[in-house]
Design a protein around this motif. Structure first.
Motif, mmCIF file in Angstrom:
data_model
loop_
_atom_site.group_PDB
_atom_site.id
_atom_site.type_symbol
_atom_site.label_atom_id
_atom_site.label_comp_id
_atom_site.label_asym_id
_atom_site.label_seq_id
_atom_site.Cartn_x
_atom_site.Cartn_y
_atom_site.Cartn_z
ATOM 1 N N VAL B 76 0.842 -1.189 0.000
ATOM 2 C CA VAL B 76 0.000 0.000 0.000
ATOM 3 C C VAL B 76 0.882 1.247 0.000
ATOM 4 N N VAL B 77 0.464 2.221 -0.749
ATOM 5 C CA VAL B 77 1.186 3.489 -0.819
ATOM 6 C C VAL B 77 0.273 4.585 -0.274
ATOM 7 N N GLY B 133 4.108 4.120 11.145
ATOM 8 C CA GLY B 133 4.258 3.460 12.447
ATOM 9 C C GLY B 133 3.355 2.240 12.567
ATOM 10 N N GLU B 134 2.181 2.352 12.009
ATOM 11 C CA GLU B 134 1.235 1.236 12.073
ATOM 12 C C GLU B 134 1.517 0.180 11.013
ATOM 13 N N ARG B 135 2.583 0.387 10.221
ATOM 14 C CA ARG B 135 2.980 -0.531 9.132
ATOM 15 C C ARG B 135 1.894 -0.670 8.084
ATOM 16 N N ARG B 136 1.150 0.402 7.872
ATOM 17 C CA ARG B 136 0.076 0.335 6.882
ATOM 18 C C ARG B 136 0.592 0.560 5.478
ATOM 19 N N ILE B 137 1.681 1.288 5.364
ATOM 20 C CA ILE B 137 2.155 1.702 4.045
ATOM 21 C C ILE B 137 3.632 1.375 3.845
ATOM 22 N N ASP B 138 4.024 1.300 2.582
ATOM 23 C CA ASP B 138 5.426 1.066 2.238
ATOM 24 C C ASP B 138 6.147 2.368 1.926
ATOM 25 N N GLY B 139 5.396 3.400 1.615
ATOM 26 C CA GLY B 139 6.012 4.671 1.256
ATOM 27 C C GLY B 139 4.949 5.703 0.967
ATOM 28 N N GLY B 167 10.943 18.702 -6.447
ATOM 29 C CA GLY B 167 12.395 18.698 -6.451
ATOM 30 C C GLY B 167 13.028 19.683 -7.425
ATOM 31 N N PRO B 168 14.289 19.574 -7.720
ATOM 32 C CA PRO B 168 15.180 18.580 -7.123
ATOM 33 C C PRO B 168 15.673 18.996 -5.741
ATOM 34 N N LEU B 169 16.036 18.032 -4.967
ATOM 35 C CA LEU B 169 16.613 18.279 -3.654
ATOM 36 C C LEU B 169 18.113 18.497 -3.811
ATOM 37 N N ARG B 170 18.688 19.204 -2.829
ATOM 38 C CA ARG B 170 20.141 19.427 -2.892
ATOM 39 C C ARG B 170 20.868 18.078 -2.771
ATOM 40 N N ASP B 171 20.461 17.291 -1.798
ATOM 41 C CA ASP B 171 21.054 15.954 -1.676
ATOM 42 C C ASP B 171 20.132 14.961 -2.391
ATOM 43 N N TRP B 172 20.585 13.758 -2.547
ATOM 44 C CA TRP B 172 19.790 12.796 -3.301
ATOM 45 C C TRP B 172 19.216 11.707 -2.421
ATOM 46 N N THR B 173 18.856 12.071 -1.207
ATOM 47 C CA THR B 173 18.332 11.069 -0.279
ATOM 48 C C THR B 173 16.964 10.576 -0.705
ATOM 49 N N MET B 174 16.311 11.331 -1.541
ATOM 50 C CA MET B 174 14.920 11.049 -1.855
ATOM 51 C C MET B 174 14.731 11.252 -3.348
ATOM 52 N N PRO B 175 14.183 10.283 -4.064
ATOM 53 C CA PRO B 175 13.959 10.531 -5.493
ATOM 54 C C PRO B 175 12.962 11.668 -5.667
ATOM 55 N N ASN B 321 5.675 4.587 -9.975
ATOM 56 C CA ASN B 321 6.761 3.661 -10.302
ATOM 57 C C ASN B 321 8.066 4.057 -9.613
ATOM 58 N N THR B 322 8.314 5.340 -9.521
ATOM 59 C CA THR B 322 9.517 5.793 -8.843
ATOM 60 C C THR B 322 9.476 5.396 -7.361
ATOM 61 N N LEU B 323 8.313 5.516 -6.765
ATOM 62 C CA LEU B 323 8.198 5.145 -5.360
ATOM 63 C C LEU B 323 8.347 3.639 -5.167
ATOM 64 N N LEU B 324 7.678 2.867 -6.008
ATOM 65 C CA LEU B 324 7.760 1.412 -5.861
ATOM 66 C C LEU B 324 9.196 0.929 -6.091
ATOM 67 N N ASP B 325 9.894 1.566 -7.027
ATOM 68 C CA ASP B 325 11.302 1.229 -7.231
ATOM 69 C C ASP B 325 12.093 1.495 -5.958
ATOM 70 N N LEU B 326 11.835 2.626 -5.346
ATOM 71 C CA LEU B 326 12.546 2.981 -4.110
ATOM 72 C C LEU B 326 12.279 1.948 -3.015
ATOM 73 N N VAL B 327 11.033 1.550 -2.909
ATOM 74 C CA VAL B 327 10.669 0.560 -1.889
ATOM 75 C C VAL B 327 11.430 -0.746 -2.139
ATOM 76 N N GLU B 328 11.632 -1.036 -3.415
ATOM 77 C CA GLU B 328 12.370 -2.250 -3.765
ATOM 78 C C GLU B 328 13.885 -2.044 -3.739
ATOM 79 N N GLY B 329 14.309 -0.843 -3.365
ATOM 80 C CA GLY B 329 15.742 -0.613 -3.197
ATOM 81 C C GLY B 329 16.431 0.147 -4.300
ATOM 82 N N ARG B 330 15.688 0.579 -5.305
ATOM 83 C CA ARG B 330 16.302 1.319 -6.404
ATOM 84 C C ARG B 330 15.902 2.786 -6.343
#
Lengths: 353, 353
Positions: B76-77, B133-139, B167-175, B321-330
DNA sequence: TCCGCCGACTGAAACGGATCAGTAGACTGC
DNA sequence: GCAGTCTACTGATCCGTTTCAGTCGGCGGA
C-alpha cells in the motif's frame, strides 16, 4: 534482526518499537503494557501513566497487522471508481464525494483504500473480494447503481458490508442512500414552466444508471403534471455526445423544436451551450438550458448555467457514516438525501415566442 | 469462534479459510501449504497442484495482516491531499494524477491509501507518521513541494520511503520528480512574443509552492531574453483572486497595460476571461490569455483558452513507479518529466496596437 | 554396503498485540 | 485470625503466515 543497544531510545531503522520493548524498559509484562495502552482495566493508575509516557517517548504505534490479526477491524473502507479516467476528470462530483467521504472516515478513525479502474464491473467485484479476503477492509461503498447491477448480488453473497449509492433495494439487506429525483425534477421543470416554457427536451446520461432512469421518469411526470411536452434523449456523459444531440434538436423548425433543454451534467450542458452558439441560437433568448449538476464550470461560462446543486460533500460524509454504522452493527436501512437546490443563473429565461 | 462442520466447503461467515484449513483437508503440514502457495521450492509438483486447486476451490486469500506481520511489504502506498476540498474540486490535476498513480500501482500489485485534509502540513506529516508506524504503508508521495518544505526533513528523519513531486533536492536522499518550468515558460512566452506581444503579466499561484517560483523565474527570464517587459503578480488558486488582479491590470492606461496575461491555472484563466468581458475588453483582440494548466474547462469556454498541457496521467504513473522502485531498493534520483505542450486556441492573438 | 546428499516434507518458532486464566498481596468483614 | 474479595499484575496462548531446523526415504557413487 540485529539486537539493539538498550541505550538508544529511538531505533535507527524507523519506528519499530513494540509493546515488548516498552515492557522490558519498564520491567513489567507485555500484558500490562497492552492493558495500559488500550485503556482497559487491569493496571494501576501510576503504571498506566508510566506506560503511556514511555510509549509516547519511544514513538510507539500499534501495528495494524497485529491488531487485525487478533480480530480487530481493519479501520479501512474500500472504494473502487469504475468509470474511465477521462470521465472522472470532468465530473467534480467524484472529487467532492471523495473529500466528504474522507472527512467523515477520518473523524471516526478510518481510512480510504482507493482503486481507479476503467468501466469494468467484474474487475470492481474482484477487487472488493480480494480486499475483503485479505482482511484489508471493513466494508465497501458501491457507487452509481446500475440497472440490474451485478455487484449487489455478489457483494451480498460474499457478505461484505456495503452501502449502496442509488437504491433503494427491494429487501433491506444493505443500507442504501437515495435521492428523490422526482422532487428534483419537479423543481427543475417547475422553474422552466414558470418562465413560460411548454416544450422541453431532456438529454440524460446513460440509462444503465438507475439515477438516470429515475431522473427521466421524474422529468416526464413533472412535465405531464403541467401539461408540458417533453422529449427524452439518452446521451453519454461527454461533451461531444451532448453537443451532437443539441444540434439535432436545434435543426428542427417550428413547434417540434424545444424551447428549453435539461442536461444530465455540467459538462454536457456547457458543451450544449457551445453547440447552440455555433448554430447561432441565443441563450437564453432562443433556448433555455439547465444542468443537473452544479459546479465551478457552471459559473465560469457565459451565460452562466442554471443548475441543480447537490451537496456532494455531505453525500460522501453520509455514505461513510452509514457504512461505518453498518460495520458496527447498525443498519440504517434507507437513507434519504436532502433535495437539490436550484441555482437560477443566466442560461434560463422566458422563451421568445 | 464456533467450531464449524467439516462438511461445509465454504464457511458461511465470509471467507475465513486459512492455510491450516487447507493443510487439514489435504492431510499435509501448514508449511507445505505455504511453500506451495508462495511458489517457493519445498514441495513436489503433484502436491503443489493439489494445494493450489484446494485454495482456489475453498476461496482462500492470504491474510494481509499475517503476511505483513512476518515482514512482508504492506502493498500500500500513502497519499495525503492537503489542499482545501474546494480547491481540489476545480483542479482536474488531482483527479488525473490519482488515476495515473492508481493505474501504475495496480499494475505492480499495490493499492492507494488516501486522506484528504485541508491545508495543514502538520496534519499531513502526522498522518504519514502514523500510517508508517502502524505498518500500513510502504512509502508516501509528497505532492506540491513548498518553499522550505517542513515535510522533507520530517519524512527523512523517520526514514519513510518517499518521492518528492517538485524537487530537485540538494542531496539525493529522496527521489524527486521535476518539470523544467523554464522550458515550459519559454514555450509560452515565445508563443506570445511571436504574436507580437511585448508587455505581459503573469498572475501566478502562491509562491509558497516551489513550482510557482520556478515558473515565475522562467517567465521573467524568457521575457528578458526577448526584450519583453513582464510583471509578475502572486495570486491564489481561486477565481475571485484572478479576476481581481485582472481587473486591476486592465484599469491601467497606455503602455503600462499588458497586452497578454499568463495565468497559473485554468480556473484562474477562465475567471480572468469573465473579468475582462465585464470590463468590455475583447479577447484576444484587446488582450491575450494563456493558462498554465489545460483541462476540459479550457475547451468549454469561449473564446477557448490557449494552454500549456501536461500529461498528468503519465505524471502519476511515473510517481508511483519511482516510489515502488525505491521501496524495492532502487533510488531513481532525479526524474525529469516531459515538457508541456502548448495548445494554441482562441484566447491568444496579435495585439491590436 | 555404507556414506553423503538431495528432494519432499514436518514441527516449531517467530512476528506484535489482545486476552484468558491465574496468582500474589492488600484489604475487608466478622 | 482467617476466609473472601478486590486490585494489580504475570505467563501463556492465540490470530495466520513465513521460515528455520530438522527428519525421513531414496538414490548415486565408491
Amino acid at each position: 534482526m540485529a539486537t539493539r543497544t538498550p541505550e538508544q531510545p529511538r531505533p535507527a531503522g524507523g519506528s519499530r518499537v513494540t509493546i515488548a520493548d516498552i515492557a522490558r524498559d519498564l520491567g513489567i509484562s507485555k500484558a500490562a503494557v497492552s492493558y495500559a495502552l488500550t485503556g482497559r482495566p487491569g493496571v494501576g493508575h501510576a503504571t498506566r501513566k508510566r506506560v503511556l509516557d514511555a510509549a509516547e517517548e519511544m514513538g510507539w504505534y500499534p501495528s495494524s497487522s497485529a491488531r487485525a490479526l487478533t480480530g480487530a477491524d481493519a479501520g479501512v473502507v474500500g472504494l473502487v471508481l469504475s468509470r474511465p479516467p477521462e470521465l472522472l476528470t470532468f465530473e467534480t462530483f467524484f472529487v467532492h464525494l471523495l473529500a466528504g467521504l474522507e472527512k467523515a472516515l477520518a473523524e471516526r478513525g478510518s481510512s480510504l483504500l482507493l482503486r481507479v479502474i476503467g468501466d469494468h464491473p467484474d474487475e470492481e467485484i474482484r477487487t472488493y473480494r480480494r480486499w475483503w479476503g485479505e482482511r484489508r477492509i471493513d466494508g465497501v461503498i458501491l457507487l452509481d447503481e446500475r440497472y440490474r447491477d451485478p455487484r449487489v448480488a455478489q457483494i451480498r453473497e460474499h457478505r461484505i458490508p456495503a452501502v449502496l449509492c442509488g437504491g433503494p433495494l427491494r429487501d433491506w439487506t444493505m443500507p442504501a442512500l437515495w435521492t428523490d429525483h422526482g422532487l428534483d425534477a419537479d423543481v427543475a421543470v417547475g422553474h422552466l414552466h414558470a418562465l413560460g416554457h411548454r416544450r422541453l427536451a431532456h438529454i440524460s446520461g446513460p440509462t444503465e444508471f438507475v439515477h438516470e432512469r429515475a431522473r427521466r421518469r421524474g422529468v416526464r411526470r413533472a412535465a405531464a403534471r403541467r401539461g408540458m411536452h417533453v422529449e427524452t434523449v439518452e446521451g453519454a456523459y461527454t461533451g461531444p455526445s451532448a453537443a451532437r444531440f443539441t444540434m439535432r434538436l436545434l435543426d428542427r423548425d417550428g413547434p417540434d423544436r424545444p424551447t428549453a433543454i435539461v442536461y444530465g451534467s455540467d459538462v454536457m450542458a456547457a458543451s450544449g451551450l457551445v453547440a447552440a452558439r455555433e448554430r447561432g441560437v441565443d441563450v437564453p433568448g432562443g433556448l433555455s438550458m439547465l444542468s443537473w449538476d452544479d459546479s465551478q464550470l457552471a459559473t465560469l461560462i457565459r451565460p452562466s448555467m442554471t443548475a441543480l446543486r447537490r451537496d456532494n460533500l455531505a453525500y460522501g460524509a453520509l455514505a461513510a457514516n452509514t457504512l461505518l454504522d453498518l460495520v458496527e452493527g447498525r443498519n440504517r436501512g434507507l437513507v434519504q438525501l436532502p433535495a437539490s437546490r436550484l441555482m437560477a443563473r443566466e442560461s434560463t429565461g422566458s422563451p421568445a415566442g
